[in-house]
Design a protein around this motif. Structure first.
Motif, mmCIF file in Angstrom:
data_model
loop_
_atom_site.group_PDB
_atom_site.id
_atom_site.type_symbol
_atom_site.label_atom_id
_atom_site.label_comp_id
_atom_site.label_asym_id
_atom_site.label_seq_id
_atom_site.Cartn_x
_atom_site.Cartn_y
_atom_site.Cartn_z
ATOM 1 N N GLY A 99 9.292 5.299 -6.813
ATOM 2 C CA GLY A 99 9.545 4.738 -5.488
ATOM 3 C C GLY A 99 9.445 5.768 -4.374
ATOM 4 N N PRO A 100 9.878 5.438 -3.169
ATOM 5 C CA PRO A 100 10.568 4.217 -2.767
ATOM 6 C C PRO A 100 9.708 2.964 -2.974
ATOM 7 N N ILE A 101 10.400 1.841 -3.171
ATOM 8 C CA ILE A 101 9.688 0.579 -3.379
ATOM 9 C C ILE A 101 9.195 0.121 -2.005
ATOM 10 N N GLU A 102 7.872 0.199 -1.845
ATOM 11 C CA GLU A 102 7.302 -0.069 -0.520
ATOM 12 C C GLU A 102 7.042 -1.547 -0.298
ATOM 13 N N ARG A 103 6.847 -1.899 0.961
ATOM 14 C CA ARG A 103 6.468 -3.269 1.334
ATOM 15 C C ARG A 103 5.060 -3.233 1.913
ATOM 16 N N ALA A 104 4.334 -4.275 1.623
ATOM 17 C CA ALA A 104 2.972 -4.355 2.147
ATOM 18 C C ALA A 104 2.994 -4.336 3.679
ATOM 19 N N THR A 105 4.003 -4.969 4.265
ATOM 20 C CA THR A 105 4.082 -5.033 5.734
ATOM 21 C C THR A 105 4.254 -3.636 6.347
ATOM 22 N N HIS A 106 4.794 -2.714 5.583
ATOM 23 C CA HIS A 106 5.045 -1.371 6.107
ATOM 24 C C HIS A 106 3.936 -0.391 5.745
ATOM 25 N N LEU A 107 3.505 -0.443 4.498
ATOM 26 C CA LEU A 107 2.566 0.592 4.026
ATOM 27 C C LEU A 107 1.092 0.236 4.259
ATOM 28 N N LEU A 108 0.731 -1.026 4.017
ATOM 29 C CA LEU A 108 -0.692 -1.394 4.124
ATOM 30 C C LEU A 108 -1.293 -1.106 5.509
ATOM 31 N N PRO A 109 -0.579 -1.422 6.593
ATOM 32 C CA PRO A 109 -1.174 -1.098 7.913
ATOM 33 C C PRO A 109 -1.432 0.398 8.080
ATOM 34 N N GLN A 110 -0.595 1.234 7.482
ATOM 35 C CA GLN A 110 -0.804 2.694 7.577
ATOM 36 C C GLN A 110 -2.039 3.116 6.788
ATOM 37 N N ILE A 111 -2.226 2.440 5.639
ATOM 38 C CA ILE A 111 -3.391 2.787 4.804
ATOM 39 C C ILE A 111 -4.682 2.378 5.516
ATOM 40 N N LYS A 112 -4.626 1.291 6.251
ATOM 41 C CA LYS A 112 -5.834 0.780 6.900
ATOM 42 C C LYS A 112 -6.152 1.495 8.219
ATOM 43 N N LYS A 113 -5.148 2.244 8.714
ATOM 44 C CA LYS A 113 -5.353 2.890 10.024
ATOM 45 C C LYS A 113 -5.865 4.325 9.850
ATOM 46 N N GLU A 114 -6.737 4.734 10.735
ATOM 47 C CA GLU A 114 -7.254 6.103 10.684
ATOM 48 C C GLU A 114 -6.105 7.089 10.906
ATOM 49 N N ARG A 115 -6.091 8.141 10.131
ATOM 50 C CA ARG A 115 -4.963 9.083 10.217
ATOM 51 C C ARG A 115 -5.453 10.420 10.745
ATOM 52 N N THR A 116 -4.713 10.941 11.673
ATOM 53 C CA THR A 116 -5.076 12.256 12.198
ATOM 54 C C THR A 116 -4.012 13.269 11.792
ATOM 55 N N PHE A 117 -4.454 14.487 11.614
ATOM 56 C CA PHE A 117 -3.521 15.521 11.169
ATOM 57 C C PHE A 117 -2.575 15.898 12.303
ATOM 58 N N SER A 118 -1.290 15.999 11.978
ATOM 59 C CA SER A 118 -0.311 16.410 12.977
ATOM 60 C C SER A 118 0.446 17.617 12.427
ATOM 61 N N TYR A 119 0.399 18.710 13.173
ATOM 62 C CA TYR A 119 1.082 19.946 12.747
ATOM 63 C C TYR A 119 2.572 19.678 12.536
ATOM 64 N N ALA A 120 3.185 18.985 13.497
ATOM 65 C CA ALA A 120 4.629 18.729 13.436
ATOM 66 C C ALA A 120 4.986 17.904 12.199
ATOM 67 N N ASN A 121 4.167 16.865 11.936
ATOM 68 C CA ASN A 121 4.433 16.021 10.759
ATOM 69 C C ASN A 121 4.267 16.794 9.465
ATOM 70 N N ALA A 122 3.243 17.635 9.414
ATOM 71 C CA ALA A 122 2.989 18.400 8.189
ATOM 72 C C ALA A 122 4.135 19.388 7.929
ATOM 73 N N VAL A 123 4.592 20.051 8.986
ATOM 74 C CA VAL A 123 5.709 20.991 8.832
ATOM 75 C C VAL A 123 6.974 20.228 8.398
ATOM 76 N N ASP A 124 7.163 19.069 9.018
ATOM 77 C CA ASP A 124 8.312 18.236 8.664
ATOM 78 C C ASP A 124 8.235 17.837 7.181
ATOM 79 N N GLY A 125 7.038 17.467 6.758
ATOM 80 C CA GLY A 125 6.833 17.092 5.353
ATOM 81 C C GLY A 125 7.150 18.246 4.410
ATOM 82 N N MET A 126 6.694 19.436 4.770
ATOM 83 C CA MET A 126 6.945 20.621 3.930
ATOM 84 C C MET A 126 8.447 20.895 3.832
ATOM 85 N N LYS A 127 9.144 20.740 4.950
ATOM 86 C CA LYS A 127 10.594 20.988 4.947
ATOM 87 C C LYS A 127 11.308 19.967 4.056
#
Lengths: 313, 486
Positions: free
Chosen positions: B169-197
Motif C-alpha cells: 500500500g497505501p491502498i490507492e483510489r482510481a479517483t486520486h492516482l489515475l489522474p496523476q498517471i495520465k497527467k504530464e509530470r515535471t521534475f520539481s527540486y523541492a518535491n524530490a528533496v522532500d521525497g528523499m527526506k
C-alpha cells in the motif's frame, strides 16, 4: 534536475568522508575492552596446551589456573557466558587457524538440556563479542558470513562495520559477576540472592526433538576438528543443583561414539555438589565449588588421559 | 526486493535516471517504464505470481468497461459481482483457505466428528490484499459512476502495480492516482528533496527502530511463558513501536519514492500514537485501509444514518473485517473486535468525532486532558497489539494473564535482552528520540518534513547524516516488512 543531482552527490561525498573519521573510533575499541580474549585469538596469542570451551558453566565452574598448576600444563579458559555450541565450534576453528601452538587437550563443557539446541534463548552465538574487535578482518568476515553485516556496505562504510556499543567511548570495567581472570576463568565468590538453596530432586526427560541440525553439526564438527588435529577431547558436565536430565548423557554418548572422553559429574559419588553453600545459583558453582570440581576434573584427567604425551608434544 | 535492500538501492536510481533522462519527453514511455519497472520489482519476489497480478489487472480493466457499457442496472450489477467474486475468490483461496479448512475441522471435532479436509501449503502472493483492494475500488467506483473506465491499459496497469505501493500500500483510489498517471509530470527540486527526506525518515523508522524492537519483541513473545509480567509488558511495548515503525516506515518510503517520480500517494499514517481517543487513532492509523472500509463497506451498509443498532452492527462489521483482512487467524479477528469494543462507548456517546484537529496544534505541550487522553488511548492500543502479535488466542490470554499478575512488579528478566546488538536501554532511548521528533513534526505530513528548514546547511545536513549513519549502522540482514505477509 541538475541542481538536485549535484546536491545529492555533494551530500553523498560529504557522508562518505565523514564516515572515514570513524576509523579512529573503530580502531580504538579494543583498548576500551577488559576481556581481550577475542583479540588474543585473532592475534594468534592463544597458545596453551589445554583449552576450555563452554558457556558460563565452563567459565565459572572450571578454573584453568588450578588445572595448569596441578597438571603442570598450560591451560586457558575460553568459555563465554551465554554462548552455545555453534560459537564454541567457531572459536575452536579460529584457535586452530591462528595459533602457532595448537592445543593438545580440549575440555568442552556441555549444558543439559540445551547443548544442541541453537534456537535456545539462553545459549547464543555471541555476536556482541565481535564488535569491539571488528578492526580485525576475521571478526568482520564472521559478521558478514552470519548476515549481520553486508559485504558491500561494510567495504564502503566504516559505520556499517560497527555496532552502537562501539560509540560508547568509556573504558569498560568488570562487574563482580563478569570478572575474567588472567587464565580466562570467571569464578564467582558470592551467591545469587534469588537462589533458594532447595535441591530439586525431580527430573525431566531429555527431548531429542529440541535439537537443531546446526547444533548437532557444530557439535560433530568440534569432535571432527579434534580428531583431525590430534587433540584429546574431554566433554564435561559440571554439577547442577538439581537432578540430572534423564537421557541427556546417553544422547551425548551416542553422538560422541568413542571419539571423546566423557566426564559427567555424579553427585552420588561427590556429595559436595548436594550442598547449597558451593553454588552461586542452581546451575553455577561458586568459587569454592569450582575449586572442588576442578580438583575432581584433575583426578579424572590424570586417570584417563596420558598427560605425559601432552607434556612432551 | 525490499525497500531496505542493496538491490533496491541500485534499482531505484536506475529507474529514476531512465524516467527523467530517457523517457522524460513522452508520457506514454514514462508510464510504460513505470509499468515495466513495477513488474520487474514484483517478479523479484516471485515471477509466477506476476501472472496473477496481470490477470487481476486485466479482469478489472475488462469488467470496468462491461459495467460502464451495460445498459441495464442488472447487467452492471452482474459484472460488478463477477469482478468482486473472482477478486475475493483469489484472495480467499490464497489467504484464507487453510484457515477455513482448519476451523471447519476443529468445529466438527466438537461434535465428535473427525474430518479429513484437503489442506494445502498455499503460498501467499505478496501484495495480493493490496492490489485486490485497488481493483475493487476501481470497479465499485465505476458502478457508482464516480469515474469512467480507463481506456489505456498501460495507465490502468500502472495504477494497480506502481511499484512503491504494490506490495504493502497505501491502498490507492482510481479517483486520486489515475489522474496523476495520465497527467504530464515535471521534475520539481523541492518535491524530490522532500521525497528523499521522507525515504530517509522511513528507513530510520524501519531499520533503526522497528528492527531493533523486533529483536526484543520476538525474544519475549516467543518465550513468554518463561518471563515475568513486567518483562511481557516491555515486550508488548516493543511490539507496539515495532509495528508502527515497520508499517509507517514502509509507507514513508513508498510515499517518498513515488514523489521522486512526481506522484503523490495517499497518506497512510498521521502520528497515531498521539491520538486522544480510539476514534482518532483509527483516523490516523493505516488511513488508506480504514477509509477504504468506510467508503466501500460501512457507508453502503448504511453507515451511521440508521438507528443505534445499525451503527453498532456496522462498526463491528468493519472492525472485524479489518482484523480479518490482516490474516487468517482468530487473533486478528479478535484484535478487530476489541477495537470495535473500544470504539463503542465513543459511538454511543456520539463523541467519535471529537478530536478531529491535530493535538496541541501550535503549542509545544499538550494540556493535561490531552496528555491523559493520549496515554489511555496508547495503553488500550498496546493491549490490543498483544492479540495481533500472539501466536494463538490462548497465547494472547496467557500473555495478558501474566501481565496482570503479581509478577508485573518483579524486576524484568535479563534473559530476553542478552546477546542482542543493542542494550534495551538504547532501544528505549531511540524510541524516545523518535517520539520527540514525531511530536515536533506532528503538524506535517511526516515528522522531519520541516525540521531543520530554518537551520543552515551544515546543521541540517548534520541531522540527516546522523539519521543516515544510524540507518547504515543498524542495517543488518534484511528484515521483511510485517505488512508484506498481509
Amino acid at each position: 534536475m541538475k541542481k538536485f543531482l549535484l546536491t545529492f552527490l555533494l551530500f553523498l561525498v560529504g557522508f562518505f568522508l565523514a564516515d572515514k573519521l570513524l576509523i579512529i573510533v573503530r580502531n580504538s575499541a579494543p583498548d576500551r575492552e577488559v576481556d581481550k580474549r577475542m583479540e588474543q585469538l585473532y592475534q594468534g596469542k592463544i597458545n596453551s596446551d589445554i583449552i576450555i570451551l563452554g558457556s558460563s558453566r565452563g567459565a565459572r565452574d572450571v578454573i584453568a589456573g588450578q588445572l595448569s598448576d596441578s597438571l603442570k600444563i598450560s591451560a586457558q579458559n575460553f568459555s563465554f557466558p551465554g554462548s552455545g555450541v555453534e560459537f564454541h565450534d567457531y572459536l575452536l576453528s579460529e584457535i586452530l587457524k591462528n595459533s602457532k601452538h595448537k592445543p593438545k587437550l580440549l575440555i568442552l563443557n556441555v549444558d543439559d538440556p540445551e547443548e544442541l539446541n541453537t534456537n535456545s534463548s539462553r545459549l547464543n552465538f555471541r555476536l556482541d563479542r565481535f564488535y569491539p574487535f571488528v578492526k580485525y578482518p576475521q571478526a568482520l568476515d564472521e559478521l558478514i558470513k552470519r548476515g549481520e553485516k553486508n559485504y558491500w556496505l561494510s567495504n564502503l562504510f566504516i559505520v556499517h562495520q560497527m555496532s552502537i556499543d562501539n560509540f560508547d567511548l568509556r573504558k569498560r570495567h568488570y562487574k563482580a559477576i563478569d570478572t575474567v581472570l588472567q587464565d580466562g576463568s570467571m569464578p564467582i565468590s558470592f551467591t545469587d540472592p534469588r537462589f533458594t538453596g532447595i535441591f530439586k530432586d525431580t527430573s525431566e526427560y531429555y527431548d531429542v526433538k529440541q535439537e537443531t541440525e546446526t547444533g548437532l553439526n557444530s557439535f560433530l564438527n568440534i569432535i571432527n576438528q579434534c580428531k583431525k588435529n590430534n587433540i584429546e577431547l574431554v566433554i564435561i558436565s559440571p554439577p547442577n543443583y538439581y537432578k540430572s536430565i534423564y537421557g541427556f548423557r546417553e544422547r551425548i554418548v551416542s553422538i560422541v561414539n568413542n571419539n571423546a572422553h566423557l566426564y559427567f559429574h555424579d553427585n552420588n559419588l561427590h556429595t559436595y555438589s548436594k550442598e547449597a553453600k558451593y553454588y552461586y545459583d542452581d546451575v553455577h558453582l561458586n568459587k569454592s565449588g569450582a575449586v572442588l570440581f576442578t580438583s575432581e576434573l584433575v583426578d579424572y584427567l590424570r586417570k584417563e588421559i596420558n598427560l605425559s604425551d601432552i607434556q612432551k608434544k | 526486493m525490499l525497500f531496505n535492500s542493496i538491490e533496491f538501492a541500485i534499482f531505484l536510481p536506475i529507474v529514476f535516471v531512465l524516467y527523467w533522462f530517457v523517457a522524460n519527453r513522452n508520457l506514454k514511455i514514462q508510464n510504460a517504464l513505470l509499468l515495466f519497472s513495477s513488474y520487474f520489482f514484483y517478479a523479484c519476489w516471485d515471477y509466477r505470481f506476476l501472472f496473477l497480478l496481470m490477470f487481476s489487472t486485466f479482469l478489472d480493466y475488462f469488467t470496468g468497461f462491461r459495467i460502464h457499457d451495460s445498459k441495464s442496472k442488472k447487467g452492471k450489477l452482474t459484472w460488478l459481482y463477477i469482478s468482486i467474486v473472482i477478486n475475493l475468490g483469489f484472495l480467499c483461496f490464497f489467504k484464507y483457505y487453510n484457515f477455513f479448512a482448519d476451523s471447519f475441522v476443529t468445529f466438527m471435532s466438537h461434535f465428535g466428528l473427525r474430518m479429513n479436509v484437503w489442506s494445502m501449503k498455499v503460498i501467499l502472493p505478496v501484495g495480493i490484499s493490496f492490489y485486490t483492494f485497488h481493483g475493487l475500488s476501481y470497479v465499485i467506483d465505476i458502478y457508482y459512476e464516480r469515474i469512467k473506465p480507463e481506456k489505456d491499459i498501460v495507465d490502468y496497469s500502472v495504477f494497480v502495480s506502481f511499484f512503491p505501493l504494490l506490495v504493502a500500500g497505501p491502498i490507492e483510489r482510481a479517483t486520486h492516482l489515475l489522474p496523476q498517471i495520465k497527467k504530464e509530470r515535471t521534475f520539481s527540486y523541492a518535491n524530490a528533496v522532500d521525497g528523499m527526506k521522507q525515504i530517509l525518515w522511513g528507513l530510520f523508522k524501519k531499520v533503526v527502530i522497528a528492527d531493533s524492537c523486533a529483536d526484543f519483541a520476538n525474544a519475549i513473545f516467543n518465550h513468554s511463558y518463561d518471563y515475568h509480567g513486567s518483562t511481557l509488558l516491555i515486550g508488548a511495548l516493543f511490539f507496539t513501536f515495532q509495528i508502527y515503525c515497520d508499517f509507517s516506515g514502509y509507507s514513508d518510503i513508498a510515499l517518498g519514492t513515488a514523489q521522486l517520480f512526481g506522484i503523490k500517494l495517499l497518506r497512510n499514517f498521521a502520528f497515531p500514537y498521539f491520538s486522544r481517543d480510539i476514534a482518532e487513532f483509527w483516523r490516523r492509523w493505516h488511513i488508506s485501509l480504514s477509509s477504504w472500509f468506510r467508503d466501500y463497506v460501512y457507508i453502503p451498509l448504511g453507515g451511521s444514518k440508521g438507528g443505534t443498532w445499525m451503527k453498532v452492527r456496522n462498526t463491528f462489521i468493519i472492525f472485524i473485517l479489518s482484523g480479518f483482512w490482516h490474516g487468517a487467524n482468530w487473533t486478528f479477528i479478535f484484535w478487530g473486535f476489541l477495537n470495535a469494543v473500544y470504539f463503542l462507548p465513543l459511538l454511543l456517546a456520539k463523541k467519535n468525532r471529537t478530536n478531529l484537529e491535530i493535538v496541541a496544534q501550535g503549542k509545544m505541550f499538550p494540556t493535561l486532558k490531552e496528555f491523559f487522553g493520549m496515554i489511555s488511548t496508547f495503553s488500550l492500543t498496546v493491549l490490543a497489539w498483544i492479540f495481533f502479535r500472539a501466536n494463538s488466542m490462548k497465547h494472547a490470554f496467557d500473555y495478558l494473564g501474566t501481565i496482570f499478575s503479581k509478577s508485573l512488579f518483579e524486576i524484568p528478566n535479563k534473559k530476553p535482552f542478552l546477546a542482542f546488538k543493542i542494550h534495551p536501554g538504547v532501544g528505549m532511548g531511540l524510541i524516545l528520540f523518535l517520539m520527540i521528533v514525531e511530536w515536533i513534526g506532528r503538524e506535517n505530513q511526516y515528522a522531519i518534513a520541516t525540521i531543520g528548514s530554518k537551520w543552515n546547511r551544515f546543521l541540517r545536513w548534520s541531522f540527516y547524516y546522523l539519521l543516515l549513519f544510524l540507518v547504515i549502522l543498524f542495517l543488518s540482514h534484511e528484515q521483511q516488512f510485517i505488512y508484506f505477509q498481509f
